[in-house]
Enzyme design. Structure first.
Site, PDB file in Angstrom:
ATOM      1  N   ARG A 112      -5.136  12.641  24.173  1.00 26.53           N
ATOM      2  CA  ARG A 112      -4.636  12.557  25.542  1.00 26.53           C
ATOM      3  C   ARG A 112      -4.898  13.896  26.222  1.00 26.53           C
ATOM      4  O   ARG A 112      -4.657  14.953  25.642  1.00 26.53           O
ATOM      5  CB  ARG A 112      -3.131  12.250  25.581  1.00 26.53           C
ATOM      6  CG  ARG A 112      -2.742  10.810  25.230  1.00 26.53           C
ATOM      7  CD  ARG A 112      -3.160   9.796  26.283  1.00 26.53           C
ATOM      8  NE  ARG A 112      -2.767   8.428  25.941  1.00 26.53           N
ATOM      9  CZ  ARG A 112      -3.510   7.592  25.201  1.00 26.53           C
ATOM     10  NH1 ARG A 112      -4.680   7.969  24.728  1.00 26.53           N
ATOM     11  NH2 ARG A 112      -3.081   6.369  24.951  1.00 26.53           N
TER      12      ARG A 112
ATOM     13  N   GLU B 245      -5.369  11.713  34.177  1.00 26.40           N
ATOM     14  CA  GLU B 245      -6.205  10.532  34.313  1.00 26.40           C
ATOM     15  C   GLU B 245      -5.533   9.523  35.226  1.00 26.40           C
ATOM     16  O   GLU B 245      -4.306   9.396  35.146  1.00 26.40           O
ATOM     17  CB  GLU B 245      -6.354   9.879  32.920  1.00 26.40           C
ATOM     18  CG  GLU B 245      -7.755   9.870  32.376  1.00 26.40           C
ATOM     19  CD  GLU B 245      -7.759   9.336  30.946  1.00 26.40           C
ATOM     20  OE1 GLU B 245      -7.612   8.114  30.805  1.00 26.40           O
ATOM     21  OE2 GLU B 245      -7.895  10.130  30.014  1.00 26.40           O
TER      22      GLU B 245
ATOM     23  N   HIS C  67     -13.087   7.681  28.589  1.00 23.75           N
ATOM     24  CA  HIS C  67     -11.995   7.133  27.762  1.00 23.75           C
ATOM     25  C   HIS C  67     -12.426   5.837  27.055  1.00 23.75           C
ATOM     26  O   HIS C  67     -11.879   4.764  27.314  1.00 23.75           O
ATOM     27  CB  HIS C  67     -10.720   6.903  28.603  1.00 23.75           C
ATOM     28  CG  HIS C  67      -9.466   6.886  27.785  1.00 23.75           C
ATOM     29  ND1 HIS C  67      -8.235   7.264  28.254  1.00 23.75           N
ATOM     30  CD2 HIS C  67      -9.258   6.529  26.481  1.00 23.75           C
ATOM     31  CE1 HIS C  67      -7.322   7.133  27.294  1.00 23.75           C
ATOM     32  NE2 HIS C  67      -7.927   6.685  26.201  1.00 23.75           N
TER      33      HIS C  67
HETATM   34  C1  GLV Z   1      -6.350   4.789  23.789  1.00 32.15           C
HETATM   35  O1  GLV Z   1      -6.363   5.872  24.320  1.00 32.15           O
HETATM   36  C2  GLV Z   1      -5.317   4.373  22.916  1.00 32.15           C
HETATM   37  O2  GLV Z   1      -4.267   5.026  22.855  1.00 32.15           O
HETATM   38  O3  GLV Z   1      -5.499   3.338  22.266  1.00 32.15           O
END
Ligand code: GLV
Ligand code: GLV
Length: 317
Positions: free
Chosen positions: A236, A265, A283
């Site tokens: 993250r 984000e 992502h």
């Molecule tokens: C993606 O970022 C997830 O947490 O699956």
């Protein structure tokens, strides 16, 4: 009973839920549901399959009239106030395991893209600049024999460590827990955060985002990293002080950074686009056909379990 899916995911989830007699409502636009619309959509749902782009804060949770489960279609669940949901007897589940290999593959892809300057090479070719082999063209660095630091040796961190080991790296890890299987399998050593940052040639982040990991890599910590090191974040964005990282990349105080996630984000700091020593991905850690299908089935399985009075398969609390 009504199940809401807040975006289109592989339709196996919808099919399974319908076959079990649930009414299924799917938000069909391929953009996050505006918060107002989300409220209306989920208000009378018995179960919800949500995405990491949907924020289930106290305010929204209070609007839920009879929801028993929010099944997050992600391994991370920082988009949900889980303590508050728990106090309201709403089960929260995520999709661990099924996306581990996909996400570890993306982390290693970013490592290689940064270390071997793949994107710069592609741009160079497309700009028709290639005039033949050159001894000093786009020199990168190798993983073999280097120190590879894993921040967070959970499922994904461990999978990345195994991959880095196969490339010949020495594995270090930082975690609250000892992970004896990982140590046995890869010879990994558990060390402090300061040590891992000072020693590692590669640092890859695999921690959950919580108040405790917010800006864990702040200015002070980032400055511990070697000038030749590469930082990869597939966890993250908020775990890193991105402004400080950008300043360091600009000043060439680290070699390169690979991003699959961003602070704040979906916004992306425009300064990132001006840097040559970054690789930016949108992502896509879990974005394989296999992982997304398994995530859909697991999310649906969690909803079915809870709404038929059984224990959730992969609860987060
Ligand atoms: C993606 O970022 C997830 O947490 O699956
Ligand atoms: C995240 O919790 C993981 O699967 O490593």
């Amino acid at each position: 009973m009504k199940v809401v899916i807040t975006r289109e995911i592989p339709d196996s989830a919808e099919k399974l839920l319908k076959a079990r007699g649930f009414q299924v409502v799917v938000y069909r636009k391929d953009d996050p549901v505006p918060q107002r619309e989300l409220e209306k959509l989920v208000k009378d749902a018995d179960g919800i399959i949500s995405l990491l782009t949907e924020k289930f804060d106290k305010n929204l949770i209070d609007k839920l009239e009879r929801c028993k489960i929010i099944a997050n279609y992600a391994v991370g669940y920082n988009n949900i106030d889980i303590e508050y949901a728990k106090s309201k007897k709403i089960a929260i589940t995520n999709t661990p395991d099924v996306l581990t290999d996909a996400t570890a593959d993306i982390a290693i892809s970013l490592v290689l893209a940064c270390s071997r300057r793949i994107i710069e090479g592609v741009k160079f070719m497309r700009a028709r600049k290639f005039k033949g082999w050159k001894p000093k063209l786009l020199l990168g660095v190798e993983m073999s024999g280097k120190f590879f630091g894993i921040l967070g040796a959970g499922r994904i961190g461990s999978a990345v460590a195994r991959r880095a080991k196969a490339f010949g790296a020495n594995i270090l890890y930082y975690d609250i827990d000892e992970v004896p299987e990982l140590e046995k399998e890869t010879g990994a050593k558990k060390v402090s955060l300061n040590f891992i940052l000072r020693k590692s040639d590669f640092v890859s982040i695999h921690l959950p985002f919580t108040p405790k990991t917010h800006h864990l890599l702040d200015k002070e910590h980032l400055q511990m990293m070697k000038k030749t090191s590469i930082l990869i974040n597939t966890a993250r964005g908020e775990i890193v002080d991105e402004k400080e990282l950008i300043a360091m990349l600009k000043a060439r105080k680290i070699f390169a950074a690979g991003f699959d996630v961003y602070e704040g984000e979906p916004k992306v700091n425009p300064a990132l686009f001006k840097l040559g020593n970054v690789v930016l991905l949108p992502h896509i850690g879990s974005a394989t056909i296999e992982a997304r299908n398994r995530m859909a089935m697991l999310a649906a399985g969690n909803v079915i379990a809870v709404l038929t009075g059984r224990e959730p398969l992969t609860p987060v609390v």
